[in-house]
Design a protein around this motif. Structure first.
Motif, mmCIF file in Angstrom:
data_model
loop_
_atom_site.group_PDB
_atom_site.id
_atom_site.type_symbol
_atom_site.label_atom_id
_atom_site.label_comp_id
_atom_site.label_asym_id
_atom_site.label_seq_id
_atom_site.Cartn_x
_atom_site.Cartn_y
_atom_site.Cartn_z
ATOM 1 N N UNK A 18 0.823 -1.198 0.000
ATOM 2 C CA UNK A 18 0.000 0.000 0.000
ATOM 3 C C UNK A 18 0.869 1.264 0.000
ATOM 4 N N UNK A 19 0.325 2.310 -0.553
ATOM 5 C CA UNK A 19 1.024 3.593 -0.593
ATOM 6 C C UNK A 19 0.897 4.278 0.762
ATOM 7 N N UNK A 20 2.017 4.678 1.387
ATOM 8 C CA UNK A 20 1.944 5.367 2.676
ATOM 9 C C UNK A 20 1.097 6.643 2.601
ATOM 10 N N UNK A 21 0.452 6.966 3.695
ATOM 11 C CA UNK A 21 -0.477 8.105 3.722
ATOM 12 C C UNK A 21 0.216 9.417 3.355
ATOM 13 N N UNK A 22 1.434 9.626 3.843
ATOM 14 C CA UNK A 22 2.150 10.869 3.526
ATOM 15 C C UNK A 22 2.363 11.003 2.028
ATOM 16 N N UNK A 23 2.673 9.904 1.368
ATOM 17 C CA UNK A 23 2.896 9.947 -0.072
ATOM 18 C C UNK A 23 1.591 10.144 -0.832
ATOM 19 N N UNK A 24 0.496 9.660 -0.288
ATOM 20 C CA UNK A 24 -0.806 9.942 -0.882
ATOM 21 C C UNK A 24 -1.084 11.443 -0.860
ATOM 22 N N UNK A 25 -0.780 12.075 0.266
ATOM 23 C CA UNK A 25 -0.975 13.522 0.382
ATOM 24 C C UNK A 25 -0.061 14.272 -0.576
ATOM 25 N N UNK A 26 1.190 13.833 -0.667
ATOM 26 C CA UNK A 26 2.143 14.464 -1.576
ATOM 27 C C UNK A 26 1.651 14.375 -3.018
ATOM 28 N N UNK A 27 1.128 13.219 -3.387
ATOM 29 C CA UNK A 27 0.608 13.032 -4.746
ATOM 30 C C UNK A 27 -0.544 13.985 -5.022
ATOM 31 N N UNK A 41 6.906 9.778 -9.478
ATOM 32 C CA UNK A 41 7.138 8.332 -9.557
ATOM 33 C C UNK A 41 5.843 7.556 -9.377
ATOM 34 N N UNK A 42 5.045 7.930 -8.407
ATOM 35 C CA UNK A 42 3.751 7.299 -8.209
ATOM 36 C C UNK A 42 3.804 6.041 -7.363
ATOM 37 N N UNK A 43 2.618 5.559 -7.014
ATOM 38 C CA UNK A 43 2.452 4.458 -6.072
ATOM 39 C C UNK A 43 3.264 3.217 -6.452
ATOM 40 N N UNK A 73 11.547 10.090 -0.808
ATOM 41 C CA UNK A 73 10.944 9.505 0.394
ATOM 42 C C UNK A 73 10.835 7.991 0.286
ATOM 43 N N UNK A 74 10.575 7.499 -0.923
ATOM 44 C CA UNK A 74 10.520 6.042 -1.126
ATOM 45 C C UNK A 74 11.894 5.416 -0.916
ATOM 46 N N UNK A 75 12.913 6.002 -1.504
ATOM 47 C CA UNK A 75 14.274 5.484 -1.375
ATOM 48 C C UNK A 75 14.763 5.567 0.065
ATOM 49 N N UNK A 76 14.386 6.628 0.758
ATOM 50 C CA UNK A 76 14.838 6.819 2.141
ATOM 51 C C UNK A 76 14.339 5.719 3.069
ATOM 52 N N UNK A 77 13.263 5.034 2.684
ATOM 53 C CA UNK A 77 12.736 3.952 3.507
ATOM 54 C C UNK A 77 13.747 2.820 3.698
ATOM 55 N N UNK A 78 14.721 2.719 2.786
ATOM 56 C CA UNK A 78 15.707 1.655 2.891
ATOM 57 C C UNK A 78 17.024 2.077 3.508
ATOM 58 N N UNK A 79 17.153 3.350 3.833
ATOM 59 C CA UNK A 79 18.409 3.849 4.399
ATOM 60 C C UNK A 79 18.746 3.199 5.739
#
Length: 216
Positions: A18-27, A41-43, A73-79
């Motif tokens: 699922x797409x995180x809520x913050x990224x939904x708002x950003x979109x 980039x999108x979901x 923000x997506x890439x940062x999830x793996x940092x």
């Protein structure tokens, strides 16, 4: 651009994380306020970037082309917890937009924004890179590659976006189309450079994953 039917594409998205809520708002805000929201980039691709970053677990990420900050923000999830993500963009008007969402995320202290030409900024950055994401001006893709390849750690990844360029890479080339010309050159470089293992994925507008070989 869809390379499979929209029904199958929707099915793939529905059966992915699922797409995180913050990224939904950003979109939503990107589509409301920013020109060319399709650059997001999108979901689905975002979850792919997140998954790859989590598999790599990088210490240092370089992103060339921030736009509104979704992919960062997506890439940062793996940092790693003390890792750093350098993200570069030339659009001064988007700096505050990006920062708003970076600050609202769990990665505010891990993301460093850089404003200006990437070809000038990258040499000023410290350290070598575990993961590089290129999603910026297409005519400079080959130049970005030359600038980062020696600073990519063995086993590190280069992710390259828009490498199918709406299918133009297999159409007759317009001599005035510098973007397609550069992408044809860039794709050839990635496929033939002996330092790399490369696979081009027909995801959205094309995403290439290139791994720098570890010397034996």
């Amino acid at each position: 651009m869809h390379f499979i039917s929209e029904e199958l594409d929707d099915y793939a998205v529905a059966h992915s994380a699922k797409e995180p809520e913050l990224l939904q708002k950003l979109t939503r805000e990107t589509y409301q306020k920013v020109v060319q929201p399709r650059m997001l980039s999108g979901h689905y691709q975002g979850r792919i970037l997140s998954m790859i970053a989590k598999l790599v677990n990088p210490k240092i990420i370089l992103e060339i082309g921030t736009y509104t900050g979704y992919s960062a923000l997506c890439l940062a999830e793996g940092l790693q917890p003390d890792g750093i993500l350098h993200t570069i963009d030339v659009n001064e008007e988007l700096i505050d937009f990006q920062k708003k969402y970076f600050d609202a995320s769990a990665y505010a202290k891990n993301i460093q924004q850089h404003l200006g030409p990437a070809l000038e900024i990258i040499p000023q950055l410290e350290g070598d890179f575990d993961l590089v994401f290129i999603d910026a001006d297409k005519p400079n893709y080959p130049a970005y590659f030359e600038l980062i390849i020696d600073r990519l750690k063995p086993g590190g990844l280069i992710l390259s976006d828009n490498v199918l360029w709406s299918g133009k890479v297999v159409e007759p080339l317009d001599p005035k189309d510098n973007s397609t010309k550069a992408l044809l050159e860039y794709n050839k470089i990635l496929a033939e450079d002996e330092r790399l293992e490369t696979v081009l994925l027909a995801i959205r507008d094309g995403l290439t994953v290139s791994r720098k070989k570890i010397p034996s």
